[in-house]
Design an enzyme around this catalytic site. Sequence first.
Site, PDB file in Angstrom:
ATOM      1  N   LYS A 114       0.833  -1.201   0.000  1.00 46.46           N
ATOM      2  CA  LYS A 114       0.000   0.000   0.000  1.00 46.46           C
ATOM      3  C   LYS A 114       0.868   1.253   0.000  1.00 46.46           C
ATOM      4  CE  LYS A 114      -4.285  -1.816   1.854  1.00 46.46           C
ATOM      5  NZ  LYS A 114      -5.230  -1.863   2.956  1.00 46.46           N
ATOM      6  N   LYS A 196      -4.136 -10.658  -6.582  1.00 43.51           N
ATOM      7  CA  LYS A 196      -5.365 -10.907  -5.817  1.00 43.51           C
ATOM      8  C   LYS A 196      -6.549 -10.104  -6.382  1.00 43.51           C
ATOM      9  CE  LYS A 196      -6.100  -8.718  -1.998  1.00 43.51           C
ATOM     10  NZ  LYS A 196      -6.181  -8.116  -0.668  1.00 43.51           N
ATOM     11  N   LYS A 199     -10.871  -5.011  -4.159  1.00 40.15           N
ATOM     12  CA  LYS A 199     -11.867  -3.943  -4.239  1.00 40.15           C
ATOM     13  C   LYS A 199     -11.271  -2.692  -4.859  1.00 40.15           C
ATOM     14  CE  LYS A 199     -12.407  -4.596   0.371  1.00 40.15           C
ATOM     15  NZ  LYS A 199     -12.936  -4.823   1.696  1.00 40.15           N
TER      16      LYS A 199
END
Length: 333
Positions: A114, A196, A199
């Site tokens: 992130k 992965k 969202k």
Amino acid sequence: MKHIVSGIQPTGSINIGTYLGSIRNFVRLQREYDEHHFMLFIADLHAITIPRDRLELRKTIKELAAMYLACGLRQENLSLFIQSEVPAHSHMSYLLQCFTYMGELERMTQFKDKAQKHEKGVTASLFTYPALMAGDILLYDAEYVPVGEDQKQHLELTRDIAIRVNNRFGEFFTVPKPLIPKVGARIMSLTEPTAKMSKSDANVKSRINMLDTDDIIRKRIRSAVTDSEASFYYDKTNKPGLSNLITIYSALADISIEAVEQKYKDVSYKDFKEALADLVIENLRPIRQRYHELIQSKELDAILDEGAAYASKISNKKAAKFNHKLGLGRKRK
Ligand code: TYM
């Protein structure tokens, strides 16, 4: 009362990866572990580690609450609540930061990923996030924590923190165990099957959202990346796209990977994709219908109020005991 604890961040639409890695598993576990009480929550404090639009966040919190219930959780052994409505979570997060080393947080792969994506504004809360997550779990002395594969490292750190506290104060926290589903713990992107399903992926074709229409679901599956070999078997390394689709089929049909291979070994990828689309649509349609009923009902607020009240009762007690252990505040009789 023995507790099972888990949470989901209210960021973007819920997709089939989150569903298979977590909510579907909660529904199954609620039957299997019927003597446990399930503390399931909407991790809104986690969501703001990255800046969010206020109105969008509020909307997503409610949608996630409705989605949890629409997926079939039963009320008997459940408290569903919003993390920020239970103040002990942020308090505990701070206390546990005092038991967490910088080096441990620096090793967290989710933080590294992130931080790379948000180079400019990496907040301190994004860094200390695992201590908040540890607090979420340890406040309730959770015995089990059902999560997908990507949360395993955070859970290992939670266990280390619990053991560290226990070594200093005696048996104070229950050391939680992860419950990771055998199939579906890591659903991959439909367009880039080595990453992965997420969202936050900018490409909407990479995922199937729980509220997607039947047509969109079929389109997404038809356009999912596979390979050119045209022979039907599971091989995560060399055939990640097809293997991901087989995994989704296996998880939704509740049959083994081998059984899916056997069933479709003589059909084309195209026909398999049609069968998978039918299966996904059949599974998601009733959830979507129930969701639309719930999102407009008063029932949802009542359930969240009750959940927050129960969670506050348990967590305030645990946090007060921890304050006491640490010598914070005044001694009370
Ligand atoms: P979050 O919101 O990223 O994901 C929620 C749950 O869904 C699982 N998951 C997946 N499983 C399979 N395939 C995928 N593609 C996929 N994407 C997501 C995740 O593993 C997770 O179980 N930090 C957590 C939320 C949290 C939490 C907690 C969880 C906060 N406090 C305490 C358990 C206990 C998170 O960001 O999950």
